[in-house]
Write a protein that holds these residues in place. Structure first.
Motif, PDB file in Angstrom:
ATOM      1  N   HIS B 430      46.943  42.522  63.392  1.00 15.18           N
ATOM      2  CA  HIS B 430      47.936  42.735  62.335  1.00 15.18           C
ATOM      3  C   HIS B 430      49.160  43.470  62.875  1.00 15.18           C
ATOM      4  O   HIS B 430      50.300  43.088  62.618  1.00 15.18           O
ATOM      5  CB  HIS B 430      47.310  43.545  61.196  1.00 15.18           C
ATOM      6  CG  HIS B 430      48.253  43.864  60.100  1.00 15.18           C
ATOM      7  ND1 HIS B 430      48.855  45.093  59.992  1.00 15.18           N
ATOM      8  CD2 HIS B 430      48.731  43.108  59.075  1.00 15.18           C
ATOM      9  CE1 HIS B 430      49.661  45.087  58.951  1.00 15.18           C
ATOM     10  NE2 HIS B 430      49.603  43.894  58.368  1.00 15.18           N
ATOM     11  N   LYS B 433      51.196  41.181  65.090  1.00 11.75           N
ATOM     12  CA  LYS B 433      51.759  40.012  64.413  1.00 11.75           C
ATOM     13  C   LYS B 433      52.898  40.385  63.476  1.00 11.75           C
ATOM     14  O   LYS B 433      53.820  39.593  63.272  1.00 11.75           O
ATOM     15  CB  LYS B 433      50.663  39.263  63.651  1.00 11.75           C
ATOM     16  CG  LYS B 433      49.858  38.372  64.572  1.00 11.75           C
ATOM     17  CD  LYS B 433      48.726  37.732  63.844  1.00 11.75           C
ATOM     18  CE  LYS B 433      47.915  36.831  64.763  1.00 11.75           C
ATOM     19  NZ  LYS B 433      46.734  36.321  64.078  1.00 11.75           N
ATOM     20  N   THR B 434      52.858  41.581  62.901  1.00 14.23           N
ATOM     21  CA  THR B 434      53.917  41.956  61.973  1.00 14.23           C
ATOM     22  C   THR B 434      55.288  42.026  62.662  1.00 14.23           C
ATOM     23  O   THR B 434      56.221  41.353  62.206  1.00 14.23           O
ATOM     24  CB  THR B 434      53.559  43.270  61.266  1.00 14.23           C
ATOM     25  OG1 THR B 434      52.281  43.098  60.652  1.00 14.23           O
ATOM     26  CG2 THR B 434      54.567  43.642  60.216  1.00 14.23           C
ATOM     27  N   LEU B 436      56.085  40.635  65.382  1.00 10.44           N
ATOM     28  CA  LEU B 436      56.336  39.290  65.897  1.00 10.44           C
ATOM     29  C   LEU B 436      56.926  38.400  64.818  1.00 10.44           C
ATOM     30  O   LEU B 436      57.845  37.599  65.065  1.00 10.44           O
ATOM     31  CB  LEU B 436      55.020  38.709  66.424  1.00 10.44           C
ATOM     32  CG  LEU B 436      55.124  37.456  67.279  1.00 10.44           C
ATOM     33  CD1 LEU B 436      56.013  37.709  68.485  1.00 10.44           C
ATOM     34  CD2 LEU B 436      53.745  36.997  67.708  1.00 10.44           C
ATOM     35  N   THR B 437      56.441  38.584  63.593  1.00 15.15           N
ATOM     36  CA  THR B 437      56.961  37.798  62.478  1.00 15.15           C
ATOM     37  C   THR B 437      58.462  38.067  62.285  1.00 15.15           C
ATOM     38  O   THR B 437      59.251  37.142  62.090  1.00 15.15           O
ATOM     39  CB  THR B 437      56.210  38.156  61.178  1.00 15.15           C
ATOM     40  OG1 THR B 437      54.821  38.107  61.447  1.00 15.15           O
ATOM     41  CG2 THR B 437      56.537  37.213  60.052  1.00 15.15           C
ATOM     42  N   SER B 438      58.786  39.371  62.374  1.00 13.93           N
ATOM     43  CA  SER B 438      60.202  39.719  62.233  1.00 13.93           C
ATOM     44  C   SER B 438      61.023  39.065  63.331  1.00 13.93           C
ATOM     45  O   SER B 438      62.080  38.495  63.070  1.00 13.93           O
ATOM     46  CB  SER B 438      60.382  41.234  62.308  1.00 13.93           C
ATOM     47  OG  SER B 438      59.830  41.808  61.142  1.00 13.93           O
ATOM     48  N   VAL B 440      60.401  36.363  65.121  1.00 14.45           N
ATOM     49  CA  VAL B 440      60.511  34.913  64.908  1.00 14.45           C
ATOM     50  C   VAL B 440      61.539  34.620  63.808  1.00 14.45           C
ATOM     51  O   VAL B 440      62.422  33.762  63.963  1.00 14.45           O
ATOM     52  CB  VAL B 440      59.135  34.314  64.557  1.00 14.45           C
ATOM     53  CG1 VAL B 440      59.273  32.866  64.092  1.00 14.45           C
ATOM     54  CG2 VAL B 440      58.198  34.385  65.747  1.00 14.45           C
ATOM     55  N   ASN B 441      61.447  35.365  62.712  1.00 18.36           N
ATOM     56  CA  ASN B 441      62.328  35.092  61.577  1.00 18.36           C
ATOM     57  C   ASN B 441      63.783  35.387  61.892  1.00 18.36           C
ATOM     58  O   ASN B 441      64.662  34.591  61.563  1.00 18.36           O
ATOM     59  CB  ASN B 441      61.886  35.895  60.360  1.00 18.36           C
ATOM     60  CG  ASN B 441      60.624  35.311  59.748  1.00 18.36           C
ATOM     61  OD1 ASN B 441      60.391  34.106  59.842  1.00 18.36           O
ATOM     62  ND2 ASN B 441      59.804  36.149  59.134  1.00 18.36           N
ATOM     63  N   TYR B 442      64.015  36.541  62.542  1.00 21.49           N
ATOM     64  CA  TYR B 442      65.411  36.899  62.793  1.00 21.49           C
ATOM     65  C   TYR B 442      66.030  36.039  63.878  1.00 21.49           C
ATOM     66  O   TYR B 442      67.226  35.728  63.831  1.00 21.49           O
ATOM     67  CB  TYR B 442      65.540  38.396  63.105  1.00 21.49           C
ATOM     68  CG  TYR B 442      65.431  39.202  61.833  1.00 21.49           C
ATOM     69  CD1 TYR B 442      66.548  39.308  60.985  1.00 21.49           C
ATOM     70  CD2 TYR B 442      64.246  39.790  61.437  1.00 21.49           C
ATOM     71  CE1 TYR B 442      66.452  40.010  59.787  1.00 21.49           C
ATOM     72  CE2 TYR B 442      64.131  40.481  60.251  1.00 21.49           C
ATOM     73  CZ  TYR B 442      65.241  40.597  59.432  1.00 21.49           C
ATOM     74  OH  TYR B 442      65.152  41.268  58.251  1.00 21.49           O
ATOM     75  N   ASP B 444      65.333  32.967  64.180  1.00 16.74           N
ATOM     76  CA  ASP B 444      65.635  31.751  63.415  1.00 16.74           C
ATOM     77  C   ASP B 444      66.926  31.917  62.621  1.00 16.74           C
ATOM     78  O   ASP B 444      67.765  31.006  62.574  1.00 16.74           O
ATOM     79  CB  ASP B 444      64.456  31.448  62.487  1.00 16.74           C
ATOM     80  CG  ASP B 444      64.609  30.099  61.805  1.00 16.74           C
ATOM     81  OD1 ASP B 444      64.598  29.080  62.534  1.00 16.74           O
ATOM     82  OD2 ASP B 444      64.765  30.077  60.558  1.00 16.74           O
ATOM     83  N   LEU B 445      67.055  33.136  62.045  1.00 15.82           N
ATOM     84  CA  LEU B 445      68.276  33.401  61.270  1.00 15.82           C
ATOM     85  C   LEU B 445      69.503  33.426  62.184  1.00 15.82           C
ATOM     86  O   LEU B 445      70.559  32.899  61.833  1.00 15.82           O
ATOM     87  CB  LEU B 445      68.152  34.729  60.514  1.00 15.82           C
ATOM     88  CG  LEU B 445      67.214  34.695  59.298  1.00 15.82           C
ATOM     89  CD1 LEU B 445      66.986  36.109  58.767  1.00 15.82           C
ATOM     90  CD2 LEU B 445      67.790  33.801  58.199  1.00 15.82           C
ATOM     91  N   LYS B 448      70.977  30.183  62.906  1.00 12.40           N
ATOM     92  CA  LYS B 448      71.759  29.585  61.834  1.00 12.40           C
ATOM     93  C   LYS B 448      73.149  30.212  61.710  1.00 12.40           C
ATOM     94  O   LYS B 448      74.036  29.656  61.036  1.00 12.40           O
ATOM     95  CB  LYS B 448      71.000  29.712  60.514  1.00 12.40           C
ATOM     96  CG  LYS B 448      69.832  28.739  60.454  1.00 12.40           C
ATOM     97  CD  LYS B 448      68.985  28.933  59.231  1.00 12.40           C
ATOM     98  CE  LYS B 448      67.788  28.017  59.302  1.00 12.40           C
ATOM     99  NZ  LYS B 448      66.675  28.530  58.527  1.00 12.40           N
ATOM    100  N   LYS B 471      53.920  34.192  70.494  1.00 15.69           N
ATOM    101  CA  LYS B 471      53.065  33.974  69.318  1.00 15.69           C
ATOM    102  C   LYS B 471      51.768  33.268  69.720  1.00 15.69           C
ATOM    103  O   LYS B 471      50.665  33.691  69.359  1.00 15.69           O
ATOM    104  CB  LYS B 471      53.856  33.118  68.316  1.00 15.69           C
ATOM    105  CG  LYS B 471      53.093  32.684  67.108  1.00 15.69           C
ATOM    106  CD  LYS B 471      53.948  31.778  66.252  1.00 15.69           C
ATOM    107  CE  LYS B 471      53.085  30.959  65.316  1.00 15.69           C
ATOM    108  NZ  LYS B 471      53.846  29.936  64.621  1.00 15.69           N
ATOM    109  N   GLU B 475      47.901  34.773  69.692  1.00 14.22           N
ATOM    110  CA  GLU B 475      46.828  34.082  68.976  1.00 14.22           C
ATOM    111  C   GLU B 475      45.655  33.801  69.906  1.00 14.22           C
ATOM    112  O   GLU B 475      44.486  34.046  69.570  1.00 14.22           O
ATOM    113  CB  GLU B 475      47.350  32.772  68.373  1.00 14.22           C
ATOM    114  CG  GLU B 475      47.984  33.009  67.019  1.00 14.22           C
ATOM    115  CD  GLU B 475      48.781  31.806  66.525  1.00 14.22           C
ATOM    116  OE1 GLU B 475      48.761  30.766  67.214  1.00 14.22           O
ATOM    117  OE2 GLU B 475      49.407  31.938  65.461  1.00 14.22           O
TER     118      GLU B 475
END
Lengths: 233, 642
Positions: B430, B433-434, B436-438, B440-442, B444-445, B448, B471, B475
């Motif tokens: 956890h 991954k938390t 890592l999620t940020s 991946v998302n940022y 991606d942002l 754009k 990632k 896993e």
């Protein structure tokens, strides 16, 4: 536009999700723990909830159980736990869907769309006709030979259509590849199981948001395939 | 056909051995007789004289017999080369003679007495008889020098003459016949049992139990020779030799046959087995063993206390027996009976005390033993009652109880650490991954956002690629740690290996096409059922097929076989590696080892390790083989037979 509650103890994630959802045109309400989430759902007119599981004060599962006491809005769990048992637990307690962290934003948006469409448009008028089968967001009409996913028409080949129909007619039961071959091709399956497997992968790619983690058409490894019985609930 | 298989040759060898034995015996006897008469040390004259003197001495005995019978002697010796004279020693008068001073080569002179029976009175006053010498005769025998007549003496002289000439040849003949005998017998021993085509077979004699055969032979020959000995006084030496000839020859053949039969038995390894007594001994041994085992079983299953009682009683019994014997001897020598009784009484008293003590110790040990067994079985709450124990036994029982407590806490510790490990994996998962999620998302942002700088766009691409790789790595790492600590639930069900392989191949159809790899799949027509967990096995196939996509050379074929070999389902993945495989199969299975040493392709290096652990969790077996650039993975499961 629809209002969505985002609940995670990690502010950066909440913020990122806010950006994505607002880019899609949704209104957002933010919460940073379970208790806050329950309050926000009670106070605002929320139509969908994105909820993390591991949070301080009140975890996602507890919060979801509390929300379910007064609301039936769609809840999508965001979870770092990728164990299968956790997923099943989440769905049993009342989640409509889940994504595992780190998630793909595009996939998450698709799931949000799917859930909202089902909740707002199909939600009330779930009248099952004799010649159509509805499972979750998937509607198969045998008369018009049409398949609708999230209200959009999907183009399937005749074989794919027959396989999907067979699986939807027998939702909840596992059908082996040779059984599917026998009933769709009306022939004994001599080495035809491979063909069935390939067709089913194609169907999954068309009807599922993430074909690797199917929501409806499940692969029961080493046994066959099965259509979930009416989604999560 | 080998020489040892020719029947005619065997018969010839038997005949030859017999003849050689005959010659050997005769020549040896002759050499023996000649040696006795000093043929090899003296001249012919002396030897002749000596023998003829012996014969003359014998002849004088006959003459004496003739005298006793009162027969005329002169007439009897008319045709013989013998002269004689009988003299009455009392009177000195010549009674009868034909000797007139002829020359002689041997001479013997013997004196005989004439007795009458006389009655006399002994010292005790009884009447008795005794022989009384009344006269003596001297018998002189001369052997003529010129033998004109044909008789035993002339023949003897001729034989001596021939024998003397041949005395050394005879030794030679004996040696030759001995050699022939040894040679033929050796051949017969080698050939025994060989019939045809190199096989060794037993004939009907070899099938008779050896002890019975031996008894039969011994019995018959003892009987025959007993009869011969019984009647032997009827014959002289020559006659006896003639009579013995036939049974001795028969004995020779019988003994030869017996020895050859033993040779065959040794060759066919039936020397011991083909015995009545062997069979009997075997049966007796079998039953003794059964009886002993039963008794031992009963004894070993008795409680410790009863065992002790039996052992102590046995010891006491021996002790008493010993004392009785000693006591008997002592009282016999000293005639003091009360002493024996006193000793025995004292012994009984002492033994009774020892008996009670031993019994008490046995009861304590019994308690410790049964307590120990219960603890060994996992009854961790059990406590041995130490109230009635003393000294070392008490300490022993208490430390057993302490072990129990230690074990209890060790188990609790273990459970706690297992739970801790599981929680650790989940929490770390956890916590990694938390963020890592940020990321991946940022990332991606960021993609754009409208960014002017081309360089910045390139950097974002790198971030994007690497975050996806991170990632995947996280896993895999989580999976590897879960699998290698056994922290996954495995539900083994009856699975169809063929169905799973088809499903897996369908999932990879597109990916394999993209990597330009053709698959050649061979599987049996009937379904192959194995006991496995479908989800985990899919993960195994997933990893292996992913490896093929990543590491197989473009435009080659990958061979995937499902086979049933010896009640085992074998799944084979074979492909040609894109990179030089300069690592061993064992190394590849290690965590974080990859086929490409430069490590610039995607992948964590955990796939094979995870796959192997997963297969082993499902009681299967996975092995890797590397042959040049050929990579081979083999998974084996027991198949379920319905």
């Amino acid at each position: 536009m629809n209002t969505i509650l985002i609940c995670d103890d990690e502010k950066d994630i909440v913020n990122a999700l806010k950006i994505y959802l607002e880019a899609e045109g949704y209104n957002t309400v933010l919460a940073y723990n379970g208790l806050e989430a329950v309050e926000k759902v009670r106070e605002n007119n929320i139509e969908l909830c994105l909820m993390d599981i591991m949070m301080p004060l009140c975890d996602g599962i507890t919060a979801m159980a509390k929300i379910r006491e007064f609301s039936n809005i769609p809840i999508i769990l965001l979870t770092a736990k990728s164990e299968n048992t956790d997923k099943i637990l989440g769905l049993n307690v009342g989640a409509d869907d889940y994504v595992t962290k780190p998630f793909n934003p595009v996939e998450l948006m698709a799931r949000v769309r799917s859930q909202l469409r089902r909740y707002t448009k199909l939600g009330g008028s779930k009248t099952e006709k004799s010649d159509s089968y509805i499972i979750g967001n998937i509607e198969l009409n045998d008369n018009s030979k049409q398949v609708m996913v999230d209200g959009e028409i999907i183009s399937l080949t005749p074989t794919e259509f027959e396989i999907l129909k067979l699986l939807m007619q027998n939702s909840g039961t596992v059908l082996s590849p040779s059984e599917i071959y026998r009933r769709v091709w009306n022939d004994e399956a001599y080495g035809g199981e491979g063909t069935v497997a390939v067709h089913i992968r194609h169907i999954r790619e068309k009807i599922e948001i993430n074909p690797a983690e199917p929501r409806y058409l499940k692969v029961v490894w080493a046994h066959g395939y099965k259509m979930e019985k009416d989604g999560a609930k | 056909m080998k020489l040892r298989e020719v029947l005619g040759l065997k018969i010839t060898a038997v005949v030859f051995s017999y003849i050689s034995v005959l010659i050997l015996v005769i020549s040896l006897l002759s050499v023996g007789v000649m040696g006795y008469y000093k043929f090899y040390f003296s001249s012919e004259k002396i030897v002749t004289e000596e023998i003829l003197t012996d014969m003359a001495e014998k002849e004088s005995y006959y003459i004496h017999n003739f005298l006793d019978d009162g027969r005329e002697i002169t007439h009897y010796y008319k045709d013989k080369n013998i002269y004689f004279s009988v003299t009455d020693l009392k009177t000195g008068k010549v009674l009868e003679t034909n000797y007139e001073g002829q020359p002689y080569i041997a001479e013997a002179s013997t004196v005989y007495g004439e007795y009458i029976e006389e009655e006399y009175i002994t010292e005790e006053g009884y009447n008795a008889y005794r022989d009384k010498l009344i006269n003596e005769y001297q018998v002189d025998v001369y052997v003529a020098k010129n033998m004109t007549k044909s008789d035993l003496f002339s023949v003897a002289k001729k034989i001596i003459s021939v024998g003397y000439t041949l005395r050394y040849y005879l030794v030679f003949i004996a040696l030759i016949s001995l050699a022939v005998f040894i040679y033929t017998v050796c051949y017969l021993f080698c050939a025994a049992g060989h019939i045809k085509f190199g096989k060794i077979k037993r004939n009907f004699i070899d099938r008779i139990p050896l002890d019975i055969l031996t008894a039969l032979l011994t019995g018959i020959f003892l009987a025959v020779f007993a009869i011969i000995i019984e009647y032997s006084y009827n014959f002289d030496e020559i006659g006896l030799a003639m009579i013995m000839f036939v049974p001795c020859s028969a004995l020779y053949f019988a003994v030869l046959g017996y020895c050859l039969s033993i040779a065959t038995r040794i060759k066919t390894k039936t020397l011991l087995k083909n015995n009545i007594s062997y069979v009997f001994l075997k049966i007796i041994k079998k039953y003794l063993k059964i009886i002993f085992e039963r008794l031992w079983y009963i004894f070993s299953n008795l409680a410790l206390v009863y065992k002790t009682i039996i052992a102590v009683i046995a010891v006491f019994f021996v002790e008493f027996l010993f004392c009785f014997v000693i006591g008997f001897i002592v009282s016999f020598i000293f005639s003091e009976y009360y002493l024996t009784y006193a000793v025995i009484f004292g012994l009984i008293l002492a033994n009774a005390v020892v008996f009670l003590l031993v019994l008490y110790i046995a009861v304590i040990l019994q308690n410790i033993k049964s307590g120990g067994e219960r603890i060994a079985k996992g009854d961790l709450d059990y406590k041995i009652d130490t109230r009635f124990m003393f000294s070392d036994f008490k300490r022993f029982a208490m430390s057993l109880n302490n072990i129990n407590e230690g074990l209890q806490s060790a188990i609790n510790e273990k459970i706690k650490s297992e739970r801790f490990k599981t929680e650790l994996i989940t929490n770390v998962s956890h916590d990694i991954k938390t963020p890592l999620t940020s990321i991946v998302n940022y990332v991606d942002l960021l993609k754009k956002e409208e960014i002017e700088s081309e360089e910045a766009k390139k950097y974002i691409d790198v971030l994007d690629r690497q975050s996806i790789r991170l990632k995947k790595l996280v896993e895999d790492l989580m999976d590897a740690s879960k699998v290698s600590t056994g922290n996954v639930s495995v539900e083994l069900t009856k699975c169809d290996a063929g169905v799973l392989l088809n499903q897996a191949l369908a999932e990879f159809e597109e990916k394999l096409n993209k990597a330009s790899i053709k698959t050649v799949v061979v599987m049996p027509e009937q379904s192959v059922k194995i006991l496995a967990d479908g989800r985990h096995l899919w993960r195994v196939f997933d990893n292996l097929l992913n490896n093929i996509c990543k590491y197989a050379l473009e435009n080659t074929r990958a061979y995937i076989d499902l086979k049933v070999i010896d009640k085992k389902a074998v799944i084979l993945f074979r492909n040609i590696s894109r990179y030089e495989l300069n690592v061993t199969a064992e190394d590849l299975m290690e965590r974080f080892v990859r086929g490409d040493t430069s490590r610039n392709t995607e992948g964590s290096g955990l796939g094979l390790s995870i796959a192997k652990s997963l297969v082993e969790l499902q009681n299967g077996n996975m092995e890797l083989f590397i042959d040049g650039d050929l990579f081979k993975a083999e998974i084996t499961f027991d198949i379920i037979i319905e």
